[in-house]
Structures are given as structure tokens and as C-alpha cells.
Design a protein around this motif. Structure first.
Motif, PDB file in Angstrom:
ATOM      1  N   TYR A 123       0.850  -1.195   0.000  1.00 29.03           N
ATOM      2  CA  TYR A 123       0.000   0.000   0.000  1.00 29.03           C
ATOM      3  C   TYR A 123       0.881   1.239   0.000  1.00 29.03           C
ATOM      4  N   VAL A 124       0.278   2.361  -0.405  1.00 28.39           N
ATOM      5  CA  VAL A 124       0.874   3.661  -0.142  1.00 28.39           C
ATOM      6  C   VAL A 124      -0.246   4.601   0.285  1.00 28.39           C
ATOM      7  N   ARG A 167       2.633   3.914 -11.772  1.00 25.09           N
ATOM      8  CA  ARG A 167       3.598   3.479 -12.790  1.00 25.09           C
ATOM      9  C   ARG A 167       4.565   2.451 -12.224  1.00 25.09           C
ATOM     10  N   ASN A 168       4.919   2.604 -10.972  1.00 22.34           N
ATOM     11  CA  ASN A 168       5.906   1.705 -10.369  1.00 22.34           C
ATOM     12  C   ASN A 168       5.391   0.280 -10.272  1.00 22.34           C
ATOM     13  N   ASP A 169       4.190   0.129  -9.777  1.00 24.18           N
ATOM     14  CA  ASP A 169       3.627  -1.211  -9.553  1.00 24.18           C
ATOM     15  C   ASP A 169       2.115  -1.078  -9.441  1.00 24.18           C
ATOM     16  N   LYS A 170       1.415  -1.512 -10.441  1.00 18.31           N
ATOM     17  CA  LYS A 170      -0.037  -1.343 -10.455  1.00 18.31           C
ATOM     18  C   LYS A 170      -0.742  -2.157  -9.379  1.00 18.31           C
ATOM     19  N   SER A 171       0.008  -3.036  -8.708  1.00 17.52           N
ATOM     20  CA  SER A 171      -0.598  -3.789  -7.599  1.00 17.52           C
ATOM     21  C   SER A 171      -0.548  -3.023  -6.283  1.00 17.52           C
ATOM     22  N   ILE A 172       0.232  -1.929  -6.243  1.00 17.55           N
ATOM     23  CA  ILE A 172       0.258  -1.104  -5.032  1.00 17.55           C
ATOM     24  C   ILE A 172      -1.104  -0.441  -4.869  1.00 17.55           C
ATOM     25  N   LYS A 173      -1.707  -0.634  -3.722  1.00 17.76           N
ATOM     26  CA  LYS A 173      -3.020  -0.047  -3.461  1.00 17.76           C
ATOM     27  C   LYS A 173      -2.825   1.357  -2.888  1.00 17.76           C
ATOM     28  N   ILE A 174      -3.401   2.331  -3.581  1.00 16.77           N
ATOM     29  CA  ILE A 174      -3.208   3.732  -3.220  1.00 16.77           C
ATOM     30  C   ILE A 174      -4.364   4.207  -2.340  1.00 16.77           C
ATOM     31  N   TRP A 222     -11.238  18.223  -5.814  1.00 15.23           N
ATOM     32  CA  TRP A 222     -10.434  17.118  -6.339  1.00 15.23           C
ATOM     33  C   TRP A 222     -11.214  16.317  -7.382  1.00 15.23           C
ATOM     34  N   GLU A 223     -12.457  16.027  -7.103  1.00 13.37           N
ATOM     35  CA  GLU A 223     -13.265  15.258  -8.049  1.00 13.37           C
ATOM     36  C   GLU A 223     -13.445  16.011  -9.367  1.00 13.37           C
ATOM     37  N   ASP A 224     -13.619  17.334  -9.276  1.00 10.24           N
ATOM     38  CA  ASP A 224     -13.748  18.141 -10.493  1.00 10.24           C
ATOM     39  C   ASP A 224     -12.450  18.115 -11.301  1.00 10.24           C
ATOM     40  N   LEU A 225     -11.316  18.157 -10.611  1.00 11.11           N
ATOM     41  CA  LEU A 225     -10.024  18.093 -11.294  1.00 11.11           C
ATOM     42  C   LEU A 225      -9.825  16.739 -11.967  1.00 11.11           C
ATOM     43  N   CYS A 226     -10.260  15.681 -11.304  1.00  7.03           N
ATOM     44  CA  CYS A 226     -10.132  14.340 -11.881  1.00  7.03           C
ATOM     45  C   CYS A 226     -10.918  14.234 -13.181  1.00  7.03           C
ATOM     46  N   LYS A 227     -12.084  14.844 -13.199  1.00  4.81           N
ATOM     47  CA  LYS A 227     -12.888  14.840 -14.421  1.00  4.81           C
ATOM     48  C   LYS A 227     -12.221  15.693 -15.507  1.00  4.81           C
ATOM     49  N   LYS A 228     -11.743  16.852 -15.109  1.00  2.00           N
ATOM     50  CA  LYS A 228     -11.145  17.776 -16.072  1.00  2.00           C
ATOM     51  C   LYS A 228      -9.932  17.167 -16.758  1.00  2.00           C
ATOM     52  N   TYR A 229      -9.118  16.450 -15.971  1.00  2.00           N
ATOM     53  CA  TYR A 229      -7.869  15.908 -16.509  1.00  2.00           C
ATOM     54  C   TYR A 229      -7.958  14.408 -16.811  1.00  2.00           C
ATOM     55  N   ALA A 230      -9.183  13.890 -16.828  1.00  2.00           N
ATOM     56  CA  ALA A 230      -9.400  12.465 -17.144  1.00  2.00           C
ATOM     57  C   ALA A 230      -8.460  11.571 -16.342  1.00  2.00           C
ATOM     58  N   PHE A 231      -8.402  11.823 -15.052  1.00  2.00           N
ATOM     59  CA  PHE A 231      -7.491  11.098 -14.159  1.00  2.00           C
ATOM     60  C   PHE A 231      -8.132   9.775 -13.765  1.00  2.00           C
ATOM     61  N   GLU A 232      -7.491   8.664 -14.131  1.00  2.00           N
ATOM     62  CA  GLU A 232      -8.103   7.354 -13.941  1.00  2.00           C
ATOM     63  C   GLU A 232      -7.269   6.401 -13.090  1.00  2.00           C
ATOM     64  N   VAL A 233      -6.255   6.917 -12.385  1.00  2.00           N
ATOM     65  CA  VAL A 233      -5.490   6.056 -11.482  1.00  2.00           C
ATOM     66  C   VAL A 233      -6.414   5.593 -10.353  1.00  2.00           C
ATOM     67  N   PRO A 234      -6.503   4.285 -10.087  1.00  2.00           N
ATOM     68  CA  PRO A 234      -7.399   3.806  -9.036  1.00  2.00           C
ATOM     69  C   PRO A 234      -6.856   4.122  -7.640  1.00  2.00           C
ATOM     70  N   TYR A 235      -7.754   4.500  -6.743  1.00  2.00           N
ATOM     71  CA  TYR A 235      -7.365   4.807  -5.362  1.00  2.00           C
ATOM     72  C   TYR A 235      -8.607   4.733  -4.478  1.00  2.00           C
ATOM     73  N   ASP A 236      -8.374   4.635  -3.171  1.00  2.00           N
ATOM     74  CA  ASP A 236      -9.443   4.757  -2.193  1.00  2.00           C
ATOM     75  C   ASP A 236      -9.271   6.084  -1.481  1.00  2.00           C
ATOM     76  N   LEU A 237     -10.373   6.765  -1.238  1.00  3.91           N
ATOM     77  CA  LEU A 237     -10.343   8.094  -0.635  1.00  3.91           C
ATOM     78  C   LEU A 237     -10.676   8.017   0.858  1.00  3.91           C
ATOM     79  N   VAL A 238      -9.843   8.671   1.660  1.00  2.00           N
ATOM     80  CA  VAL A 238     -10.037   8.740   3.110  1.00  2.00           C
ATOM     81  C   VAL A 238      -9.912  10.202   3.509  1.00  2.00           C
ATOM     82  N   GLY A 269      -5.770   6.803   7.414  1.00  2.00           N
ATOM     83  CA  GLY A 269      -5.404   5.932   6.297  1.00  2.00           C
ATOM     84  C   GLY A 269      -5.044   4.535   6.762  1.00  2.00           C
ATOM     85  N   LEU A 270      -4.305   4.441   7.848  1.00  2.00           N
ATOM     86  CA  LEU A 270      -3.929   3.138   8.393  1.00  2.00           C
ATOM     87  C   LEU A 270      -5.151   2.356   8.852  1.00  2.00           C
TER      88      LEU A 270
END
Length: 230
Positions: free
Chosen positions: A7-8, A45-52, A64-80, A93-94
């Protein structure tokens, strides 16, 4: 140790008061993309198995959500959502991770500042591999400048700069060590995750950092980062 999960936690709850702007620094553009996105991309990019796990101020979620839409940001992550301090944000996060994992001795967790967008693949690899072997890995670089220390009486004196290291992130630890360490109540001395681990009596293993792995704090830092960003 056989690592089952990596994880990171990317901590990005700051307001950026030193940026001379109402926009939090993690959302400022660096070469056409919000700084925070560069940080997430580096681990993806380093390791797609790392859970963000992305930790942000709840008040910034819509931005943040508006920016993700604007820049078509598709990196998977969980939000806390973040807490009242960096310590509490990391703890949130822990806690999220600990609900997902049963065998914490087989889990590595990195903790990274969201405003360190230039983290290299080499440092990420070195941090996780060292933590796998030793339980912890903290990037550090030597100071290039002369150092003076000030005491409570405002007196100052020079110290040997070779005895001083500048600490960076990601700081990577075995998950069970983090679980035990973060049972402590917050203390002002907890300036990073290594200081929390150290409080529990666990050794800190330093690794070579990267001079380019700067923390964006002031407007001029963006200009510097723009020279190095890939």
C-alpha cells in the motif's frame, strides 16, 4: 518475509498557506497537471498492484473530483478524509487498511507526501525492498548547506553538517509495526512517521534519497520542479 500486499498512503490534507494563494498547493499545476496527480501516477507506474490510499481534507473533495474529471485522471485509489494533523490523517489511512488486511506481517505500507511529485522509481523500489528486509525504510539526503542550531535561549551555534540528514518520503514500514506505533497518542515530536515508529522502540533504517524529491512548499518550488518533472 513473503509480501502479500503493498500500500501507499498519500497524505494531502494541507491548505498551502505559504503558497500565497487560496488554492491548496497540491492542486496547483505542474507542467499542466495538478501536483497531487503526479504523486499518484508515480506509484501507479511503479507497480499497479500497489493499493493507493489518498487522504485529503473533506472540504477539498469536490475540488479534487472536479479536477479528476477535467484531466481524465483514472489512477485507481481509495479516498479517506484527513484529520486535525498529519499524524491523525495518516492514522485514518492506516485504520482503513487495517480493516482490509488480516496478516499484517505480510503487508508493507508506504506513506508519502502528496506534494512530493518528483519521487523517482528508484527510490520507491529501494524503499519497499529495504522495508521488506528490515521492517522500515526512510529516504534521506545529506545537507549541502552549513547548519546552525538555535536553543531555547535563542542562542545559535554551528554544527557539523555531515551529522545532519534531510528526511524525505515515501517512508515504508511493515504494517504490524505501524499498527503498534500508531496506538500512541499524538505528540508534538511526531514530525513524520519515522518519529512515531521510533517512539515504539523500533530501529529506523535509512536509505539513499534523491535531491530532486523536493516538497512543494513555496511558489518558486513549482518553477524548480518544472525543470525536473518527466
Amino acid at each position: 518475509m513473503a509480501v502479500l500486499s503493498k500500500y501507499v498512503i498519500i497524505v494531502s490534507g494541507g491548505t498551502g498557506s505559504r503558497m500565497d494563494s487560496s488554492l491548496p498547493k497540491q492542486f496547483h499545476l505542474l507542467n499542466g497537471l495538478p501536483i497531487l496527480m503526479h504523486s499518484l501516477y508515480a506509484f501507479y507506474r511503479n507497480d499497479k498492484s500497489i493499493k493507493i490510499i489518498l487522504v485529503i481534507n473533506k472540504a477539498h473533495q469536490k475540488l479534487w473530483e472536479d479536477l479528476c474529471k477535467k484531466y481524465a485522471f483514472e489512477v485507481p485509489y481509495d479516498l479517506v478524509y484527513g484529520g486535525e494533523s498529519r499524524f491523525h490523517s495518516v492514522k485514518n489511512g492506516l485504520d482503513f487498511i487495517f480493516k482490509q488486511e488480516s496478516f499484517l506481517t505480510n503487508v508493507l505500507i508506504g506513506i508519502h507526501d502528496g506534494v512530493r511529485p518528483l519521487i523517482s522509481q528508484e527510490v520507491i523500489n529501494r524503499a519497499y525492498s529495504t522495508a521488506e528486509s528490515n521492517g522500515s525504510a526512510i529516504p534521506a539526503i545529506k545537507s549541502r548547506d552549513s547548519i546552525r542550531i538555535i536553543n531555547a535561549k535563542k542562542e545559535n551555534k554551528a554544527i557539523d553538517r555531515d551529522s545532519v540528514l534531510i528526511i524525505q518520503t515515501p517512508q515504508v514500514f511493515r504494517a504490524d509495526l505501524l499498527q503498534e506505533a500508531y496506538k500512541h497518542k499524538f505528540e508534538e515530536s511526531f514530525t513524520d512517521d519515522a518519529s512515531v515508529i521510533e517512539k515504539s522502540g523500533y530501529p529506523i533504517h535509512l536509505i539513499e534519497g534523491d535531491i530532486r524529491n523536493i516538497k512543494i512548499t513555496y511558489p518558486t518550488d513549482i518553477d524548480i520542479a518544472a525543470i525536473w518533472v518527466k
